[in-house]
Design an enzyme around this catalytic site. Structure first.
Site, mmCIF file in Angstrom:
data_model
loop_
_atom_site.group_PDB
_atom_site.id
_atom_site.type_symbol
_atom_site.label_atom_id
_atom_site.label_comp_id
_atom_site.label_asym_id
_atom_site.label_seq_id
_atom_site.Cartn_x
_atom_site.Cartn_y
_atom_site.Cartn_z
ATOM 1 N N LEU A 205 -2.436 -2.689 50.334
ATOM 2 C CA LEU A 205 -3.685 -2.599 49.558
ATOM 3 C C LEU A 205 -3.454 -1.692 48.364
ATOM 4 O O LEU A 205 -2.886 -0.610 48.534
ATOM 5 C CB LEU A 205 -4.765 -1.896 50.390
ATOM 6 C CG LEU A 205 -5.523 -2.622 51.471
ATOM 7 C CD1 LEU A 205 -6.476 -1.621 52.130
ATOM 8 C CD2 LEU A 205 -6.309 -3.777 50.892
ATOM 9 N N HIS A 206 -3.877 -2.125 47.210
ATOM 10 C CA HIS A 206 -3.807 -1.198 46.072
ATOM 11 C C HIS A 206 -4.783 -1.525 44.954
ATOM 12 O O HIS A 206 -4.892 -0.779 43.995
ATOM 13 C CB HIS A 206 -2.384 -1.148 45.494
ATOM 14 C CG HIS A 206 -2.027 -2.384 44.711
ATOM 15 N ND1 HIS A 206 -1.589 -3.520 45.325
ATOM 16 C CD2 HIS A 206 -2.077 -2.653 43.398
ATOM 17 C CE1 HIS A 206 -1.374 -4.446 44.405
ATOM 18 N NE2 HIS A 206 -1.663 -3.955 43.226
ATOM 19 N N ARG A 207 -5.504 -2.659 45.048
ATOM 20 C CA ARG A 207 -6.403 -3.028 43.951
ATOM 21 C C ARG A 207 -7.506 -1.984 43.813
ATOM 22 O O ARG A 207 -8.142 -1.612 44.813
ATOM 23 C CB ARG A 207 -7.076 -4.372 44.216
ATOM 24 C CG ARG A 207 -6.145 -5.509 44.326
ATOM 25 C CD ARG A 207 -6.052 -6.319 43.050
ATOM 26 N NE ARG A 207 -4.822 -7.057 43.118
ATOM 27 C CZ ARG A 207 -3.861 -7.056 42.207
ATOM 28 N NH1 ARG A 207 -4.035 -6.400 41.089
ATOM 29 N NH2 ARG A 207 -2.767 -7.730 42.378
ATOM 30 N N ARG A 240 -1.237 4.749 44.733
ATOM 31 C CA ARG A 240 -2.644 4.752 44.321
ATOM 32 C C ARG A 240 -3.563 4.838 45.547
ATOM 33 O O ARG A 240 -4.568 5.556 45.546
ATOM 34 C CB ARG A 240 -2.916 3.452 43.546
ATOM 35 C CG ARG A 240 -4.340 3.204 43.321
ATOM 36 C CD ARG A 240 -4.647 1.866 42.702
ATOM 37 N NE ARG A 240 -5.809 2.076 41.880
ATOM 38 C CZ ARG A 240 -5.791 2.168 40.576
ATOM 39 N NH1 ARG A 240 -4.700 1.989 39.904
ATOM 40 N NH2 ARG A 240 -6.894 2.410 39.922
#
Ligand code: UD1
Length: 383
Positions: A205-207, A240
């Site tokens: 996950l990084h959006r 992030r």
């Protein structure tokens, strides 16, 4: 010799650049240079990929690092301009949809240097994604649009791009996957994580939409609580996302998930092995939707849209958004059904980079002329 300057900057660029650099070398017709913007700079987000994929040392390191979109994009542009002045390439090749892609394309086009965009035409139709803006802008200024899946052709034609600029070449990311699959099988990642083939899940996950908002990230956490109860779940965490966990006060909740293994981002070979042998992959990445399609592994895409619709129709991916009930329901379905019935998209065959090299060596671009205003209704002065 054709002088081609290639740009990479962020993790998903490296596996796209690797087969291109090899194809230029194999053809013998190119002087190929590589510029690394430094958008991603941690060793496990960058150097490791260069080593594992045999990418030559960059000829130019712009060293931009992190920043807001405006700062990062502006710094890449400022540092790329003198590089082009020095090297005067015949082509600049940009890949994907990151800030480095649009920044370098924009500089080159304004200096009258031809730009080829690899992975052109993809559209999520979601302009709140920074990548969608990067895709739209890059495609609207590039001279050669190299398309990876059929939707790309449709999108570019609908946007009025002349046919001669558009070429369906296949998927360079799949070139890299196919070239490295056997070597990846030798990775010891499963033993290191204490997991067995087919009996674990993988999450990435990084959006910003998923990890920057406490409500959305909290809803995804709710789904992960259930999923990791079912099977051990490995989560190689993007920097992030790690920053967000701490900032949003979610770290304790994640620590409470005893079968969720949060680890540092993995190198290419370990991650390929991990995906290939997983039960279910949950992700918001673009490339992973394509890779699981070829690997024949279930992929739950934690987004409401995708710029890669072939992975839904031919592949193994399902859009599940961030609603925990929807994610868990789709997950349970994956756990009881084998991912059969998929087909390999056209030209995802390991030869995309060779097609691109051939095109760059033979393509004669039309001169850039002002677009005539034929068919554009004149505005009445009284309107
Ligand atoms: C970028 C791309 C995205 C791509 C993703 C893959 C854009 C707009 N986004 O998003 O399309 O899917 O890369 O990883 O170009 N950071 C580190 N170490 C690093 C890199 C980043 O700590 O090596 C941190 C930065 O300080 C920043 C955050 O991670 O706080 C985000 O990095 P950034 O490059 O801005 O965007 P990504 O979210 O990685």
């Amino acid at each position: 010799m054709i002088k081609v300057l290639n740009v990479c900057g962020a993790r998903p660029n490296f596996m796209k650049i690797a087969p291109l650099m090899q194809a230029y070398q194999a053809s013998g017709e190119f002087e190929a240079l590589l510029a690394h913007t430094g958008q991603h700079y941690d060793s496990n987000m960058s150097d490791l990929f260069f080593r594992q994929l045999g990418i030559p040392e960059p000829d130019l390191n712009l060293g931009v690092g992190s920043g807001s979109h405006a700062v990062q994009t502006a710094q890449i542009m400022t540092r790329f301009e003198p590089v082009l002045e020095d090297h005067q390439p015949d082509w600049v090749v940009v890949v994907g949809d990151v800030n480095s892609t649009i920044a370098c394309a924009l500089v080159a086009v304004k200096m009258g240097i031809r730009v080829a965009h690899v992975e052109a035409g993809l559209r999520s139709f979601d302009r709140s994604m920074p990548e969608e803006i990067n895709r739209l802008l890059t495609d609207s200024i590039a001279d050669l649009l190299l398309v990876s899946e059929p939707s790309g052709l449709e999108n570019l034609r609908r946007e009025g791009v002349p046919d001669e600029k558009i070429h369906y070449v296949g998927n360079v990311m799949i070139d890299t996957l196919l070239a490295n699959r056997d070597q990846a099988e030798r990775s010891t990642v499963l033993a290191r994580q204490g997991i067995e083939s087919g009996n674990y899940n993988v999450v990435t996950l990084h959006r910003p939409r998923n990890v920057d908002d406490p409500t959305v990230f909290g809803r995804i956490a709710e789904a992960l609580e259930v999923i990791q109860d079912d099977l051990p779940t490995v989560f190689p965490m993007h920097p992030r996302t790690r920053h967000s966990l701490a900032r949003l006060g979610l770290a304790e909740r994640f620590e409470g998930m005893k079968r969720l293994q949060i680890i540092e981002p993995l190198g290419y070979l370990d991650f390929l092995k991990l995906m290939a042998n997983a039960s279910v992959v949950l992700t918001d990445s673009g490339g992973i939707q394509e890779e699981t399609t070829i690997l024949g592994v279930w992929c739950l895409t934690l987004r409401e849209n995708t710029e890669r619709p072939i992975t839904l129709t031919a592949g193994t991916s399902t859009l599940v958004g961030s609603d925990p009930r929807r994610i868990i329901e789709a997950y349970r379905q994956c756990r009881t059904t084998p991912p059969g019935g998929r087909s390999v998209p056209e030209k995802w065959d390991g030869l995309a980079a060779h097609r691109i090299a051939r095109l760059l060596s033979t393509y004669i671009p039309a001169p850039r002329e002002p677009v005539p205003l034929v068919g554009v209704p004149m505005l009445s002065l009284t309107q």
